[in-house]
Design a protein around this motif. Structure first.
Motif, PDB file in Angstrom:
ATOM      1  N   LEU A  35       0.801  -1.201  -0.244  1.00 19.62           N
ATOM      2  CA  LEU A  35       0.132   0.254  -0.226  1.00 19.62           C
ATOM      3  C   LEU A  35       0.865   1.634   0.323  1.00 19.62           C
ATOM      4  O   LEU A  35       1.788   1.056   0.505  1.00 19.62           O
ATOM      5  CB  LEU A  35      -0.971  -0.211   1.439  1.00 19.62           C
ATOM      6  N   PRO A  36       0.422   2.133  -0.671  1.00 17.20           N
ATOM      7  CA  PRO A  36       0.948   3.551  -0.684  1.00 17.20           C
ATOM      8  C   PRO A  36       0.940   3.919   0.455  1.00 17.20           C
ATOM      9  O   PRO A  36      -0.783   3.533   1.461  1.00 17.20           O
ATOM     10  CB  PRO A  36       0.798   4.720  -2.207  1.00 17.20           C
ATOM     11  N   PHE A 109      -5.401   6.666  -5.998  1.00 19.35           N
ATOM     12  CA  PHE A 109      -5.365   5.412  -5.378  1.00 19.35           C
ATOM     13  C   PHE A 109      -6.525   4.095  -5.761  1.00 19.35           C
ATOM     14  O   PHE A 109      -8.195   4.741  -5.331  1.00 19.35           O
ATOM     15  CB  PHE A 109      -4.994   5.219  -4.305  1.00 19.35           C
ATOM     16  N   ILE A 110      -6.148   3.163  -6.664  1.00 19.65           N
ATOM     17  CA  ILE A 110      -7.942   2.107  -6.865  1.00 19.65           C
ATOM     18  C   ILE A 110      -7.606   1.119  -5.817  1.00 19.65           C
ATOM     19  O   ILE A 110      -6.233   0.600  -7.037  1.00 19.65           O
ATOM     20  CB  ILE A 110      -7.815   1.988  -8.345  1.00 19.65           C
ATOM     21  N   PHE A 111      -8.255   0.347  -5.369  1.00 16.66           N
ATOM     22  CA  PHE A 111      -8.111  -1.014  -5.166  1.00 16.66           C
ATOM     23  C   PHE A 111      -9.430  -2.088  -5.429  1.00 16.66           C
ATOM     24  O   PHE A 111     -10.324  -1.968  -5.826  1.00 16.66           O
ATOM     25  CB  PHE A 111      -7.597  -0.845  -3.539  1.00 16.66           C
ATOM     26  N   SER A 112      -8.586  -3.338  -5.325  1.00 14.93           N
ATOM     27  CA  SER A 112      -9.627  -4.130  -5.887  1.00 14.93           C
ATOM     28  C   SER A 112      -9.429  -5.731  -5.633  1.00 14.93           C
ATOM     29  O   SER A 112      -8.496  -6.024  -5.939  1.00 14.93           O
ATOM     30  CB  SER A 112     -10.140  -4.408  -7.317  1.00 14.93           C
ATOM     31  N   SER A 113     -10.145  -5.662  -5.264  1.00 16.82           N
ATOM     32  CA  SER A 113     -10.232  -7.700  -4.358  1.00 16.82           C
ATOM     33  C   SER A 113     -11.076  -8.882  -5.082  1.00 16.82           C
ATOM     34  O   SER A 113     -12.055  -8.386  -4.726  1.00 16.82           O
ATOM     35  CB  SER A 113     -10.079  -7.585  -3.163  1.00 16.82           C
ATOM     36  N   THR A 114     -10.615  -9.387  -5.510  1.00 14.88           N
ATOM     37  CA  THR A 114     -10.951 -10.990  -6.070  1.00 14.88           C
ATOM     38  C   THR A 114     -12.656 -10.453  -6.948  1.00 14.88           C
ATOM     39  O   THR A 114     -13.684 -11.516  -6.577  1.00 14.88           O
ATOM     40  CB  THR A 114     -11.608 -12.085  -4.808  1.00 14.88           C
ATOM     41  N   THR A 115     -12.873  -9.793  -7.407  1.00 12.45           N
ATOM     42  CA  THR A 115     -13.401  -9.385  -8.542  1.00 12.45           C
ATOM     43  C   THR A 115     -13.155  -9.063  -9.935  1.00 12.45           C
ATOM     44  O   THR A 115     -14.173  -9.289 -10.269  1.00 12.45           O
ATOM     45  CB  THR A 115     -13.777  -7.679  -8.335  1.00 12.45           C
ATOM     46  N   SER A 116     -12.298  -9.283 -10.538  1.00 13.65           N
ATOM     47  CA  SER A 116     -11.869  -9.051 -12.004  1.00 13.65           C
ATOM     48  C   SER A 116     -12.155 -10.609 -12.952  1.00 13.65           C
ATOM     49  O   SER A 116     -12.349 -10.211 -13.991  1.00 13.65           O
ATOM     50  CB  SER A 116     -10.625  -8.762 -11.957  1.00 13.65           C
ATOM     51  N   GLY A 136       0.318   9.412 -11.813  1.00 15.64           N
ATOM     52  CA  GLY A 136       0.829   9.249 -11.032  1.00 15.64           C
ATOM     53  C   GLY A 136       0.247   7.971  -9.684  1.00 15.64           C
ATOM     54  O   GLY A 136       1.131   8.116  -9.082  1.00 15.64           O
ATOM     55  N   GLY A 137      -0.811   8.111  -9.946  1.00 15.59           N
ATOM     56  CA  GLY A 137      -1.897   7.320  -9.447  1.00 15.59           C
ATOM     57  C   GLY A 137      -1.322   5.616  -9.284  1.00 15.59           C
ATOM     58  O   GLY A 137      -0.890   5.776 -10.549  1.00 15.59           O
ATOM     59  N   GLU A 138      -2.118   5.181  -7.922  1.00 20.81           N
ATOM     60  CA  GLU A 138      -1.427   4.114  -8.301  1.00 20.81           C
ATOM     61  C   GLU A 138      -2.565   3.330  -7.615  1.00 20.81           C
ATOM     62  O   GLU A 138      -3.970   3.481  -7.319  1.00 20.81           O
ATOM     63  CB  GLU A 138       0.275   3.250  -6.780  1.00 20.81           C
TER      64      GLU A 138
END
Ligand SMILES: C[S@@+](CC[C@H](N)C(=O)[O-])C[C@H]1O[C@@H](n2cnc3c(N)ncnc32)[C@H](O)[C@@H]1O
Length: 253
Positions: A35-36, A109-116, A136-138
């Protein structure tokens, strides 16, 4: 798939929001390392479900955090928890693959867990993610490991249920998968509940990410906790044989 998640919402929360879950013991420790600094940043959680990770991310004090999901019932549970815990997460009902429609200003920042693996068009997904990030976003995507999704049984044309023998790796076969979620199997309220998902290979992910103009900063395949060798030896062994997570950190240049 949306209806499927609406029906499974309560069971998902019961199963995953427990101290011994894979999410808390394997996935989150790895994500935390990647994580940033989110303090004061604008953050989005794509496919946030009941908010398990959204609330963990909120602890890093972002200026604003939004959870996006297409299931009304998953979001209902998330909103109840937000109210009970005085959380400021904003929850939005929308298709994650078209997230740019609802992310009006680019975020940090964009996060995603077990959805794709529930999303057919990875190119559209990562194009939308890239368009929704500041320069520059992560972003961090924790995906169901392609070796694991390769094991999901292939959909039967007559909608019948797969046998145990059909849980076997068919890595390059891109057919639709249909199966009883392993975490739902022992829940008496959900006998023979069939879930469907896609199976994307490693190259499907990498090519979609590259085409969207994102650069890959790190890829991790987390191990279960060392102590599980003794305390949870069956779960440890099966996880090492067929890993459940691949975690990819990306940046928009
Ligand atoms: C396995 S759950 C993960 C939930 C949450 N990220 C977590 O780790 O606890 C998958 C979630 O993805 C959501 N989902 C699946 N396809 C989606 C889509 N196209 N757009 C938005 N949400 C989606 C489901 O409703 C469900 O909440």
């Amino acid at each position: 798939m949306k209806n499927d998640w609406n029906t499974m919402a309560k069971a998902y929360e019961e199963f995953n929001n427990t101290e011994d879950s894979y999410s808390f013991n394997i996935e989150w420790p790895c994500i935390k390392e990647l994580l940033p600094n989110l303090n004061g940043k604008n953050v989005v959680d794509l496919g946030c479900g009941t908010g398990i990770f959204t609330f963990l991310l909120e602890k890093s004090c972002p200026a604003k955090i939004v959870g996006i999901d297409f299931s009304e019932e998953m979001l209902e549970i998330a909103k109840e928890k937000a109210k009970a815990n005085k959380s400021n997460v904003e929850f939005v009902l929308h298709d994650a693959a078209a997230c740019k429609d609802v992310i009006k200003e680019p975020v940090d920042f964009i996060f995603s867990s077990t959805t794709s693996h529930y999303i057919e068009n990875l190119a559209q997904l990562f194009e939308n993610v890239s368009a929704s990030l500041k320069s520059g976003g992560e972003c961090i995507f924790s995906i169901i490991h392609p070796v694991y999704s390769a094991m999901y049984p292939i959909e039967h044309t007559d909608e019948s249920y797969p046998s145990d023998e059909e849980w076997t790796v068919r890595y390059l076969d891109k057919s639709m998968r249909a199966y009883i979620q392993p975490w739902l199997e022992y829940n008496d309220n959900y006998e023979n509940h069939l879930s469907k998902s896609y199976h994307h290979t490693v190259s499907d992910y990498l090519n979609a990410i590259i085409s969207a103009g994102l650069s890959i900063e790190k890829v991790c395949e987390p191990m279960p906790p060392e102590e599980w060798k003794k305390t949870e030896s069956y779960r440890y062994k099966s996880f090492v044989e067929t890993p459940v997570y691949m975690i990819i950190k990306m940046r928009k240049n």
